[in-house]
Design an enzyme around this catalytic site. Structure first.
Site, PDB file in Angstrom:
ATOM      1  N   GLU A 281       0.880  -1.196   0.107  1.00  0.00           N
ATOM      2  CA  GLU A 281       0.034   0.267   0.200  1.00  0.00           C
ATOM      3  C   GLU A 281       0.843   1.175  -0.036  1.00  0.00           C
ATOM      4  O   GLU A 281       0.507   2.393  -0.678  1.00  0.00           O
ATOM      5  CB  GLU A 281      -0.940   0.068   1.209  1.00  0.00           C
ATOM      6  CG  GLU A 281      -1.849  -1.086   1.003  1.00  0.00           C
ATOM      7  CD  GLU A 281      -1.713  -2.416   1.565  1.00  0.00           C
ATOM      8  OE1 GLU A 281      -0.402  -2.700   2.121  1.00  0.00           O
ATOM      9  OE2 GLU A 281      -2.556  -3.009   1.931  1.00  0.00           O
TER      10      GLU A 281
ATOM     11  N   PHE B  27     -11.487  -6.849  14.211  1.00  0.00           N
ATOM     12  CA  PHE B  27     -10.404  -7.316  13.045  1.00  0.00           C
ATOM     13  C   PHE B  27     -10.053  -6.370  11.962  1.00  0.00           C
ATOM     14  O   PHE B  27     -10.957  -5.565  11.478  1.00  0.00           O
ATOM     15  CB  PHE B  27     -10.691  -8.572  12.448  1.00  0.00           C
ATOM     16  CG  PHE B  27      -9.691  -9.270  11.371  1.00  0.00           C
ATOM     17  CD1 PHE B  27      -8.594  -9.693  12.035  1.00  0.00           C
ATOM     18  CD2 PHE B  27      -9.986  -9.283  10.084  1.00  0.00           C
ATOM     19  CE1 PHE B  27      -7.538 -10.149  11.093  1.00  0.00           C
ATOM     20  CE2 PHE B  27      -9.206  -9.645   9.212  1.00  0.00           C
ATOM     21  CZ  PHE B  27      -8.167 -10.084   9.522  1.00  0.00           C
ATOM     22  N   GLN B  28      -8.824  -6.091  11.915  1.00  0.00           N
ATOM     23  CA  GLN B  28      -8.210  -5.036  10.981  1.00  0.00           C
ATOM     24  C   GLN B  28      -8.675  -3.748  11.050  1.00  0.00           C
ATOM     25  O   GLN B  28      -9.035  -2.843  10.311  1.00  0.00           O
ATOM     26  CB  GLN B  28      -8.340  -5.593   9.490  1.00  0.00           C
ATOM     27  CG  GLN B  28      -7.546  -6.783   9.279  1.00  0.00           C
ATOM     28  CD  GLN B  28      -7.295  -6.949   7.885  1.00  0.00           C
ATOM     29  OE1 GLN B  28      -8.189  -6.593   6.946  1.00  0.00           O
ATOM     30  NE2 GLN B  28      -6.333  -7.622   7.257  1.00  0.00           N
TER      31      GLN B  28
ATOM     32  N   LYS C 223     -17.425  -0.299   6.130  1.00  0.00           N
ATOM     33  CA  LYS C 223     -18.119  -1.258   5.235  1.00  0.00           C
ATOM     34  C   LYS C 223     -19.573  -0.931   4.980  1.00  0.00           C
ATOM     35  O   LYS C 223     -19.905  -1.173   3.893  1.00  0.00           O
ATOM     36  CB  LYS C 223     -17.639  -2.667   5.555  1.00  0.00           C
ATOM     37  CG  LYS C 223     -17.986  -3.805   4.582  1.00  0.00           C
ATOM     38  CD  LYS C 223     -17.797  -5.153   4.876  1.00  0.00           C
ATOM     39  CE  LYS C 223     -18.113  -6.125   4.000  1.00  0.00           C
ATOM     40  NZ  LYS C 223     -17.647  -7.471   4.427  1.00  0.00           N
TER      41      LYS C 223
ATOM     42  N   MET D  90      24.518   7.974   1.924  1.00  0.00           N
ATOM     43  CA  MET D  90      24.523   9.627   2.484  1.00  0.00           C
ATOM     44  C   MET D  90      25.013   9.278   3.859  1.00  0.00           C
ATOM     45  O   MET D  90      25.684  10.230   4.354  1.00  0.00           O
ATOM     46  CB  MET D  90      23.310  10.240   2.215  1.00  0.00           C
ATOM     47  CG  MET D  90      23.311  11.586   2.611  1.00  0.00           C
ATOM     48  SD  MET D  90      24.387  12.645   1.770  1.00  0.00           S
ATOM     49  CE  MET D  90      23.500  13.340   0.534  1.00  0.00           C
TER      50      MET D  90
END
Lengths: 166, 557
Positions: free
Chosen positions: B48, B110-111, B160, B469
């Protein structure tokens, strides 16, 4: 460094207080007090914040507040004629026959009301400038302050002008 | 009546969205079902974070709003680095996230993650949608906020059940009224007059142009203003491309790895005209010594940037393009400033960005060769670190929106996915990601995306088997104690081939031009693994806490 009083009109929506307070903490500005409630306009709330800082810091505070989409208006009323009030509830040890009379006398001088009487304690309600509440607290400390609750400062301009109307 | 998912997709289409970058998951299933036969093109990334960077790269290359999509919980959390990157560089992105159903919010379902809470400090604004009937209005408002004023990312979190619930078809769009949001676009005329009088009096003026010039598409106006006044320009990392690198009045980039001519000119100027720049610490070095004897005009769309780091004499809040146009219309007679012209031109000639031509495979030479081959006609995206600075210093950019890099947040792993986004914004141009072997491994999984959609992004890895760097700082300031900055050898061409992508390893300086030509001529993606001189440094350099004219290195002719 000076304490500024900011009167902030915000949308009355979930999460607004967290946006405002989150901005203060992540940018390292210190809130001295914060009071929030509904106001004369439906769907808006007013937040009163007192914050300490020198002029550039306060300028940044105001600008960063204005960037929040839910903030409608920021008014710094520090240098305008206004009245400030805070309410405190103070639970003091004051047993009958010992210090109770003295505490009641002090309450009287500060025009504090006694709103609860217990067997060993009194609860005082005092309204005033934050300095007045500080003074009362200092005086009561010798008797034993069991609990102190303060609302944070709220303020309003004197006369017909309104903070959001400028 | 329509489902929330349908209203959302229709809302995106009404905003002109054609491409979104995303990754599916449980709670966004209703939305993905709607996407299945919608005209929107969805690019499936491999992580993502890459979706957020791709949306950002798309926005920077096109000037339109980029859109990314992720599921709740881990999906949403993985967007955060990308959102923060866009926030720091003021890039308009709309991030859509799924959320657990409203009945389960706050239940540690959940999630579930509180993504509006998490992203509050790194978004311009965000929303948790509670009702399907609010979706259409929120989508319109989100795009409006992301794309106006000081642009930035806006997140919309959608439970949802809001996607599956039915709501009435929205009527014709009403005007967006947000009483707390009204950006100032036009400059204040009295301030503009004051600025003009400072410009008329200045003996040693300089323009310091930043990303705001690119964001407001003010490049043409900047060039006009510069040519009419004869005032030289230095750009920030974000402002590169605002005027062509080979323009006679361009002194190049300023700051920590800026040119000596730009940094000296800033130090000696008597008038600093900042346009869409924010006096970042990487630009100013020790702020007290930054343009110490100059009056300051600061043009910026965000009033909070004015006076934040540097005291300003003439603040002008508004859109760079509109203000430059207004200034151009009122410019006084062009002034001759012969001594000043002579001075900065002398620095320019004395301290050019150069590379020793000693046969070693030097990264600067790779960038210069690519610059030569593309002649400004391509999009160059970078990762973060030495690769980024060498590109900024040595590639000759000729157009705005052809240089895409994570400036403010300095996000390693940004370049490759942002290059994917840039390709969808400008499929007509070749897109190159300039990477280090460290950075590329932060989002190398996107080779899968590139292979799946046949995206012709070319990856140039400046491979020194170091986190270069950081190693450079360890060499210069930590007594060469290379603490955890050495990387083992990786067969990048082998990795590319495993994904079905062609590549080439280059070990010597004489192979550079041919390898780059092969990459340009290849239809699909291509990976170039350049084994560069391992301890090459980025010079000149202003050490931390020093004034910007106290540079080390970069003096060779």
């Amino acid at each position: 460094m000076k304490t500024h009083t900011l009167s902030i009109l915000v949308e009355n929506r979930a999460g607004v207080l967290s946006r405002v307070s989150g901005m203060f903490s992540r940018r390292g500005f210190n809130i001295e007090s914060l009071a929030v409630g509904t106001c004369e306009q439906p769907e808006m709330s007013r937040i009163t914040i007192t914050v300490r800082g020198d002029d550039p810091v306060i300028e940044q505070v105001k600008k960063q507040l204005n960037k929040l989409i839910d903030v409608i208006k920021v008014s710094d009323i520090t240098y305008r004629e206004h009245v400030r009030r805070e309410l405190a509830l103070i639970k003091v040890a004051a047993s009958p026959g010992t210090t109770r009379a003295e505490v009641m006398q002090i309450a009287d001088i500060f025009r504090a009301q006694i709103i609860d009487v217990g067997t060993k304690t009194l609860v005082l309600q005092v309204v005033g400038d934050p300095d007045k509440i500080d003074a009362l607290e200092t005086l009561l400390r010798q008797y034993g302050v069991k609990e102190l609750v303060r609302t944070g400062t709220i303020a309003v301009l004197r006369g017909a002008k309104t903070s959001a109307g400028d | 009546m329509k489902t929330g998912a349908k209203l959302l997709v229709e809302g995106l289409i009404k905003q002109g969205v054609t491409t979104i970058f995303g990754y599916p998951g449980g709670v966004v299933l209703p939305l993905y079902d709607e996407l299945y036969d919608s005209p929107l093109r969805h690019i499936l990334v491999r992580h993502e974070q890459a979706a957020a960077h791709a949306a950002d790269g798309y926005a920077r290359a096109s000037g339109r709003i980029g859109v990314c999509l992720a599921t709740s919980g881990p999906g949403a959390c993985n967007l955060v680095t990308g959102i923060a990157t866009a926030y720091m560089d003021s890039v308009p992105v709309v991030a859509l996230t799924g959320q657990v159903p409203t009945s389960m919010l706050g239940n540690d379902a959940f999630q579930e993650s509180d993504i509006t809470g998490i992203t509050m400090p790194v978004t311009k604004h965000n929303y948790l949608v509670k009702r399907a009937e609010d979706l259409d209005g929120i989508v319109r408002e989100a795009f409006h906020i992301a794309g106006t004023g000081r642009q930035g990312p806006v997140l919309i979190d959608i439970p949802k059940d809001v996607l599956t619930n039915q709501a009435p078809d929205p009527g014709p769009p009403e005007d967006i009224v947000r009483r707390g949001y009204n950006p100032t676009l036009k400059g204040h005329l009295r301030q503009i007059e004051k600025a003009l009088s400072l410009i008329a009096d200045a003996q040693r003026p300089i323009i310091y142009a930043g990303g705001g010039v690119i964001a407001s598409d003010a490049s043409a106006e900047l060039i006009r203003f510069v040519e009419m006044t004869g005032i030289p320009v230095t750009t920030t990392l974000m402002g590169i491309g605002a005027l062509p690198c080979d323009h006679p009045l361009n002194l190049g980039m300023l700051g920590m790895h800026g040119t000596r001519s730009a940094n000296y000119a800033i130090t000696e100027c008597d008038l600093l005209i900042a346009i869409g720049a924010r006096f970042d610490d990487r630009v100013t070095g020790r702020i007290e010594s930054f343009a110490p004897n100059a009056g300051v005009i600061h043009i910026d769309i965000d009033p909070a940037e004015i006076g934040k780091n540097k005291k300003v004499d003439v603040p002008i809040v508004g859109d760079s393009r509109s203000i430059l146009t207004c200034l151009i219309d009122r410019l006084p007679q062009k002034k001759q400033r012969g001594a000043w012209d002579e001075k900065y031109n002398h620095w320019k000639v004395t301290y050019p960005m150069s590379v020793p031509d000693d046969g070693h495979l030097r990264p600067q030479m790779i960038i210069r060769t690519l610059s030569d081959l593309l002649d400004g006609e391509g999009i160059i995206v970078s990762e973060v670190g030495q690769n980024q600075m060498w590109t900024a210093q040595h590639f000759c950019f000729k157009h705005p929106r052809t240089w895409i890099t994570s400036g403010g947040l300095g996000t390693m792993g940004y370049g490759f996915p942002a290059a994917i986004g840039a390709h969808f914004a400008r499929p007509d141009l070749p897109v190159f990601d300039i990477a280090g072997d460290g950075s590329i491994q932060m989002n190398i999984q996107e080779l899968g995306t590139v292979a799946q959609y046949d995206i012709p992004v070319k990856i140039v890895i400046l491979n020194n088997m170091y986190l270069g760097m950081v190693r450079q700082w360890q060499e210069l300031f930590y007594d060469r104690r290379y603490s955890y900055t050495e990387l083992p050898e990786v067969d990048f061409v082998g990795i590319a081939r495993a994904y079905g992508i062609d590549g080439m390893r280059v070990d010597s300086a004489d192979g550079v031009r041919e390898a780059l030509t092969t990459a340009i001529d290849t239809d699909g993606a291509f990976v170039l693994d350049f084994r560069i001189a391992r301890e090459e440094n980025v010079f000149p350099m202003v050490p931390a806490g020093a004034a910007i004219n106290e540079m080390i290195g970069g003096q060779q002719k």
